[in-house]
Every structure is written in C-alpha cells, then in structure tokens.
Design a protein around this motif. Structure first.
Motif: not given
Lengths: 199, 199
Positions: B90, B146, A54-56, A58-61, A90, A69, A50-52
């Motif tokens: 996150l 998000g 959301m990072d790549f 650039e969104s929670i959704l 999340l 990823w 989840s961390g990678k």
C-alpha cells in the motif's frame, strides 16, 4: 454560469485545472465509476500517487477532508465534498489486458487506460506514464484478510465529488468501461470546472 | 555455493535478476523491512505496479503463490516462499518528505527512496520513475474503515521471502530507514541470488 461537460459512456476527457479552482465530478444516473489521474502541468514527471496518498492520509479510503498527493510528496487536490462517500485508490485503471486476463474477452473492449491515454497524449503524456487512478464512486470492498471484491457503486443519480486544485494540473477523467465496476451498464459522467472553491 | 549479499542498515542495493532465477530476501535479525522495486531490464518503462498486482491477485495482502505484476499487465515475479507471511504493497517508499511531514524531522534522514535512487541511477532510472515498492516484511494493519497503522514487523531472525523472476529484471532493494516500520532499530537485510528455482 458554469458549463457542464459530458463524458459519454466508455470514453474519457483531459483538461487543465488551475490552482485554487474546483472540479466537480457528477454521476448523473448513478452507479457509474470515473477514474481520475493528475499531473503537475508544469512538470509532467510529478503525478498522483496512491502510495504517497495512503501514507500521508493514513487511510485506504479517501473522502471529504482528505488530500490527494503526488509522487514528490506535494498536495495535488483536496476533496471538499463527497455526497456518496465511497471511492477506490487500490486498483489500476482497467486496460485491454484486464478484460483478456480477468474476463477472458478475446475481442476489443474499451478501457479506462486507453481512454486516459487517448485524451492525455496531446499533453505529452505516454501510456506508461499513467499511474494508478483515483477511482471516483468505485466500490472496492476488502475484508480483514485483504481479499478484494468489486461491487456496483453505491452512488445515486446526482451524487458528486468536489475537488480543489492545490497546484496547476492536467486532469485525465473517464466514464469507466468495465462491466463489473458499474453494475453492468455504462453511463456518462458529468464534470464542471468553477473558479475558486466553487461555492 | 551461493553468495549472501548484505545490505547494511539504512542503505540499499540494485542488481540484475535473470528470468527463471531466484531471489531470496532474508531478515537476519528480525523486525526489519526491505522495500523492493522491479523494472523490465530490456525496457525500463515497464515496472512493478501495486494497482495492477492488487487487481489481478484480488488481494491487498500478497504471499506465497501470488505474482507481482507490471504496469503493462505482465508477471514480473512469483512469490515461491514466505516464512513470515506479512508484507505491504500500500505505502510508498519512505522519502525525505516522509520524515519532514509525518515525523517533523528538520534535519537529514536516510530514506528508502533516496537509497533506491542512489543504487538504481547507474541503470538509468530517475527518482521520479521509482514506483510504490513491494515492502517485504512490512506490517501495515488496516481496519474495516480503511484506517492504516504501521506496526513492527512480525518477522523473526532468519525469516525469508523467495521470488522467481518471470522476466529479466533490474531489482532495487533496501534495508528500510524508517523508525516506525522497523520496531525502532535499523538492521541489515541479506539477499541471495540462485540459478533456477533455488531448491
């Protein structure tokens, strides 16, 4: 013709998905969450993150056009279609402790973590190796202060999310066991594996 | 008197923290992120989990009064003080691939993942075992759709976050290496270990 697999309510499944092939996850009755975890078939230490993601991304959704990823910064899946449009990345899979700690359940309660492990263990995956899942159809709302609220899914009968594999995968998938995540009732999840992009 | 340890810019540290003892992480110059990961000292398969923490704490944002939880649904730390008030849980630690994929860096770039691994490997922790970190002082903003944006930390010189250990821990800690997360410059991080609740 492609076979439709059924995951009965409050259970799970695990299977291989070859690179380039498509997995379609369907909610046949509506308002049912399906937790999904991914592992690199050829090296199980590589798994969905989840961390990678959301990072790549650039969104929670995450929805159509986004990638999922791995912890090693490789693409595992692309989301090719999403007729509902609300998923969560999340919250960890519900576990026996979720029901004890959050819902004061003292007896046995089925959970996604147990169901993922039951099905993934034949591939050599231990319970501690199961990461935060991509929670298909799960409707977790957040406000500007970051406060979280789990609402019933907005998915209608027949809604689906379609993924193509970017590497050879082991997939774990559930029909979620938590009352609060599924509008209070437990329904099955369907899935279909197709060769190529599925169209 | 308690010794103040310094983590030089773009490096990391790892150490034991006994149950009941306190870790204070300080930003001596301001606007500097510190990634933190936690492992159960007696069983390294138990580690900090963003998914379990957000689930039990019902929040994306975590500050004074919140607990950090493990993948096995146990409390690992309590946040006892937070003079800045903005942390992130996150995004995964920056890694060599972060700089290649997101910032088109072709050469070597220091990263939190590498620095965590360099310091944690003497405890028997492999790079694939490092989970999404609790990113102290990191200022990740999100909107109602998000979408994520990394802004410079709001921390001022001397800001601190104070944690008490709820179990015997191995702690990995960095002075973050990513330009975008730290207002464009790399500063040290200080930490202090005190017996009991630190007051």
């Amino acid at each position: 013709m492609n076979y439709t697999h059924t995951i009965p309510p409050q259970t799970g499944a695990a299977f291989e998905l070859k690179k380039g092939n498509t997995l379609t996850v369907l909610d046949p009755r509506g308002q049912q969450v399906s937790d999904m975890v991914l592992f690199n078939k050829h090296d199980l230490k590589e798994k969905i993150s989840s961390g990678k993601t959301m990072d790549f991304e650039e969104s929670i959704l995450l929805s159509t056009g986004n990638f999922l990823w791995s912890n090693r910064s490789n693409k595992m899946m692309e989301i090719k279609a999403d007729t509902n449009g609300r998923n969560d990345f999340l919250l960890a899979p519900c576990s026996p402790e979720t029901f004890q700690i959050m819902y004061n359940e003292s007896g046995y309660h089925p959970s996604c973590l147990e169901n993922l492990h039951l099905n993934l263990k034949s591939f050599g995956i231990e319970i501690d190796d199961i990461p935060t899942a991509f929670n298909i159809f799960m409707n977790v709302q957040f406000d500007e202060k970051g406060r979280l609220k789990v609402l019933p899914p907005t998915s209608k009968p027949g809604d689906l999310v379609r993924f193509t594999a970017e590497m050879d995968l082991i997939v774990g998938l559930t029909a979620c066991s938590a009352e609060d995540s599924n509008g209070g009732t437990f329904k099955p999840i369907h899935y279909v594996i197709t060769e190529g992009d599925g169209f």
